[in-house]
Design a protein around this motif. Sequence first.
Motif, PDB file in Angstrom:
ATOM      1  N   ILE A   6      36.629  52.969  41.057  1.00 28.11           N
ATOM      2  CA  ILE A   6      37.641  53.106  40.241  1.00 28.11           C
ATOM      3  C   ILE A   6      37.823  51.898  39.384  1.00 28.11           C
ATOM      4  N   SER A   7      37.910  52.070  37.961  1.00 32.90           N
ATOM      5  CA  SER A   7      38.011  50.998  37.199  1.00 32.90           C
ATOM      6  C   SER A   7      39.572  50.450  37.177  1.00 32.90           C
ATOM      7  N   LYS A   8      39.486  49.138  36.676  1.00 31.71           N
ATOM      8  CA  LYS A   8      40.625  48.192  36.771  1.00 31.71           C
ATOM      9  C   LYS A   8      41.948  48.961  36.026  1.00 31.71           C
ATOM     10  N   LYS A   9      41.554  49.357  34.939  1.00 26.97           N
ATOM     11  CA  LYS A   9      42.593  50.122  34.187  1.00 26.97           C
ATOM     12  C   LYS A   9      43.229  51.177  34.822  1.00 26.97           C
ATOM     13  N   GLY A  20      48.927  41.021  36.893  1.00 33.05           N
ATOM     14  CA  GLY A  20      49.244  39.694  37.783  1.00 33.05           C
ATOM     15  C   GLY A  20      49.524  39.979  39.098  1.00 33.05           C
ATOM     16  N   GLN A  21      50.116  41.067  39.490  1.00 32.49           N
ATOM     17  CA  GLN A  21      49.955  41.531  40.874  1.00 32.49           C
ATOM     18  C   GLN A  21      48.608  41.392  41.719  1.00 32.49           C
ATOM     19  N   LEU A  22      47.857  42.313  41.019  1.00 34.00           N
ATOM     20  CA  LEU A  22      46.479  42.469  41.478  1.00 34.00           C
ATOM     21  C   LEU A  22      45.693  41.095  41.662  1.00 34.00           C
ATOM     22  N   TYR A  23      46.093  40.284  40.773  1.00 30.00           N
ATOM     23  CA  TYR A  23      45.033  39.034  40.923  1.00 30.00           C
ATOM     24  C   TYR A  23      45.913  37.950  41.686  1.00 30.00           C
ATOM     25  N   ARG A  24      47.128  38.086  41.834  1.00 30.77           N
ATOM     26  CA  ARG A  24      47.824  37.230  42.885  1.00 30.77           C
ATOM     27  C   ARG A  24      47.433  37.643  44.062  1.00 30.77           C
ATOM     28  N   TRP A  25      47.288  38.965  44.496  1.00 32.02           N
ATOM     29  CA  TRP A  25      47.018  39.471  46.054  1.00 32.02           C
ATOM     30  C   TRP A  25      45.401  39.018  46.213  1.00 32.02           C
ATOM     31  N   PRO A  32      39.861  41.470  49.002  1.00 38.79           N
ATOM     32  CA  PRO A  32      38.501  40.666  49.115  1.00 38.79           C
ATOM     33  C   PRO A  32      37.797  40.502  47.738  1.00 38.79           C
ATOM     34  N   GLU A  33      37.086  39.300  47.695  1.00 42.03           N
ATOM     35  CA  GLU A  33      36.583  39.112  46.326  1.00 42.03           C
ATOM     36  C   GLU A  33      35.400  40.108  46.086  1.00 42.03           C
ATOM     37  N   GLU A  34      34.580  40.634  47.087  1.00 44.51           N
ATOM     38  CA  GLU A  34      33.541  41.489  47.064  1.00 44.51           C
ATOM     39  C   GLU A  34      34.053  42.987  46.528  1.00 44.51           C
ATOM     40  N   TRP A  35      35.337  43.386  46.477  1.00 47.19           N
ATOM     41  CA  TRP A  35      35.743  44.442  45.807  1.00 47.19           C
ATOM     42  C   TRP A  35      35.731  44.264  44.314  1.00 47.19           C
ATOM     43  N   PHE A  36      35.833  43.063  43.921  1.00 47.67           N
ATOM     44  CA  PHE A  36      35.946  43.190  42.633  1.00 47.67           C
ATOM     45  C   PHE A  36      34.518  43.166  41.833  1.00 47.67           C
ATOM     46  N   ILE A  37      33.900  44.374  41.590  1.00 50.04           N
ATOM     47  CA  ILE A  37      32.599  44.668  41.158  1.00 50.04           C
ATOM     48  C   ILE A  37      32.591  44.696  39.768  1.00 50.04           C
ATOM     49  N   HIS A  38      31.785  43.775  39.261  1.00 47.93           N
ATOM     50  CA  HIS A  38      31.393  43.677  37.541  1.00 47.93           C
ATOM     51  C   HIS A  38      30.510  44.497  37.349  1.00 47.93           C
ATOM     52  N   LYS A  39      30.766  45.598  36.468  1.00 41.87           N
ATOM     53  CA  LYS A  39      29.374  46.334  35.600  1.00 41.87           C
ATOM     54  C   LYS A  39      29.869  46.484  34.458  1.00 41.87           C
TER      55      LYS A  39
END
Length: 209
Positions: A6-9, A20-25, A32-39
Amino acid sequence: MEEDLISKKELLELTGISYGQLYRWKRKNLLPEEWFIHKSAFTGQETFFPKQQILARIDKIMHMKDGLSLDELANMFSTVPSDLAITKKELIERNIVSTNTVDYAEHHVGNPTLYSFEQTLYLYLLEHCLQTGEMNLDEGKYLLQTLLEHYAKFDGKNCDLIFIRKMGISAFLLVSLGSEIYFESGVKIILRVNVARSIEELKLTLTAR
């Protein structure tokens, strides 16, 4: 085979949380860092997430954040578990695993006086797979062998346990979250279990009174 992303948007719109909440969490280690997948996408580089895992995690955070601090939540969600020592009797009496599962696993993980969190996790995953009805007890030894030989290599990082079968021959794999996996023709994926989610469930079970 690629996990549903699922995309961030889409995530922010679907859950109603803010950027802000997303990146504060994330900074507090609730995500987890590995859940942030850059494509790469047609709009440029975008961030995606494993859909089922992050939606389930955000749902838990939203429902529990009023009763627990973010640090307490982070400790509960951590893939590096707290120290634990639990007896075989307590594992059975608290319905964490069945007697049959513990007795069977003793041939592979030993018969300790006290089970560590990691040993308890192995039994918990074995119990879960048996309860689905998709795996028989004889196949359980391959699950335990896979965990004993390879789980430590992930060093606390999120991974999936995959159970496959072809022409009656079964096998287990441990793969990093978000990995693309391709098999030869005729291989059937019987189960795919997210280990981090199982850790969360186990921690909640162990801390429940």
